[in-house]
Write an enzyme that holds these catalytic residues in place. Sequence first.
Site, PDB file in Angstrom:
ATOM      1  N   GLY A  11       0.857  -1.184   0.000  1.00 40.46           N
ATOM      2  CA  GLY A  11       0.000   0.000   0.000  1.00 40.46           C
ATOM      3  C   GLY A  11       0.892   1.233   0.000  1.00 40.46           C
ATOM      4  O   GLY A  11       2.056   1.177  -0.413  1.00 40.46           O
ATOM      5  N   PHE A  12       0.375   2.334   0.527  1.00 41.03           N
ATOM      6  CA  PHE A  12       1.130   3.587   0.493  1.00 41.03           C
ATOM      7  C   PHE A  12       2.426   3.488   1.304  1.00 41.03           C
ATOM      8  O   PHE A  12       3.477   3.965   0.879  1.00 41.03           O
ATOM      9  CB  PHE A  12       0.277   4.733   1.019  1.00 41.03           C
ATOM     10  N   GLU A 169     -17.978  11.804   1.090  1.00 42.18           N
ATOM     11  CA  GLU A 169     -17.737  11.681  -0.344  1.00 42.18           C
ATOM     12  C   GLU A 169     -18.742  10.731  -0.988  1.00 42.18           C
ATOM     13  O   GLU A 169     -19.259  11.000  -2.077  1.00 42.18           O
ATOM     14  CB  GLU A 169     -16.287  11.224  -0.574  1.00 42.18           C
TER      15      GLU A 169
END
Length: 419
Positions: A11-12, A169
């Site tokens: 991942g990041f 969102e």
Amino acid sequence: MTHHVVIVGAGFGGLAAAQELAGTDVKITIIDQRNHHLFQPLLYQVGTAVLATSEIAWPIRHLVRKRKEITTLLGEVTGVDTLNRRVLLDDGGVVAYDSLVLATGARHAYFGHDEWEPHAPGLKTLEDATAIRRRILLSFERAERETDPDARAALLTFVIVGGGPTGVELAGAIAELAHQNLPEDYRRIDTRKARVVLIEAGPRILPSFAPDLSAYAHASLQRQGVEIQLGRAVRACSADGVIYGDRPLAAKVILWAAGVRASSAAAWVGLPADAAGRAKVEPDLTAAGHPEIFVIGDTATISAWHGNPVPGIAPAAKQQGMHVARTIAKRLRGDAAARNFRYKHAGSLATIGKRAAVIDFGAVKVRGWLAWWLWGLAHIYFLIGLRNRLAVALSWLWIYFTGNRSACLITQGERLTGQ
Ligand SMILES: Cc1cc2nc3c(=O)[nH]c(=O)nc-3n(C[C@H](O)[C@H](O)[C@H](O)COP(=O)(O)OP(=O)(O)OC[C@H]3O[C@@H](n4cnc5c(N)ncnc54)[C@H](O)[C@@H]3O)c2cc1C
């Protein structure tokens, strides 16, 4: 023998560690249970038919293809043999390490009510996003064929649990889909009458933002037709709807954006964990008693932000990945001094819908269309590769000017009944 760094999770955090180790004399093995790195900040756009899956995910193997010292393995890690310095895989495989970076992230959690998950899926993987997209679009399809007004109303009621950035969102994107993008596509139903209800147990949405930005987001969502219910926690989720506070609400689509649970990394290395299962790490991000093991990103917790816990966001995971890579490189050069991690916060961003977003830089706060454009540019900048940047920019511009979402596809089983 060349020092072997094993990174679990691309991942990041894990990917940043691998990138920062470029040029260091190490061999690296990246292990991930999925073959792709995922840009989670735009997952909700796959879930709401804005973007296609391939626009926000990249094969890990391809991302590191030019780095000959990196081997990529597809596999699920189930434990760590800290005594013999080996990572254990679910199929019985083992991978030995000299340094280990655990960057296995977190998943959504249901506050002890895992039985809610089938009724209120969360958003973490590409599969989650396409399943959510399928649920949303199927609900409109079923409503088109439903003749009973109550059943139709339930099919056209979309509940989002959790008023953090993901919930906000999702709510904005579903409202835009129902109220602006879909009305022309249906004959028997008026999708403008769809209800989008955002339920938040706390006193305001976007609690990690400044109160005036929360208030702006609140008003802006309401303008888009989102109903916001504050101060009441969801007490039950079922196939028929939710109960929040003491109020029942019939709804066929419930989406969960309320809590996270860290991976099992803390248990693998015997570390204490916080209530969300995040491993409590040393100030230099190592596991206590194991200077060769680092735990970073969403699966760790550390108070390294002026004494406050580092937030579970992508820039924090990236900074931690870079920090441990530098620590490993320095150790290999003979500098074994512990280097404490300090988090630098660049700002918090959330988009609310077309032409509306909020950005909290601390001293400077931006809202409205300017924030929306900045949010868009920042996300395009952080995407990997020119092709994806162009594809995402084009998809957004297309929807912006035409209102047509090109990814309104129901996949993974076409049946109208069942989920
Ligand atoms: C819907 C959503 C929206 C978000 N929006 C934003 C945003 O707008 N801005 C922002 O900054 N942050 C956002 N975040 C948070 C951000 O994505 C995370 O903070 C970040 O991904 C954490 O990075 P990480 O490296 O710790 O974990 P992840 O990026 O989650 O990576 C973990 C990796 O580990 C792998 N893995 C897990 N368990 C195992 C195992 N047992 N064996 C092998 N591999 C394993 C996973 O497959 C995954 O590839 C969002 C998150 C979500 C879910």
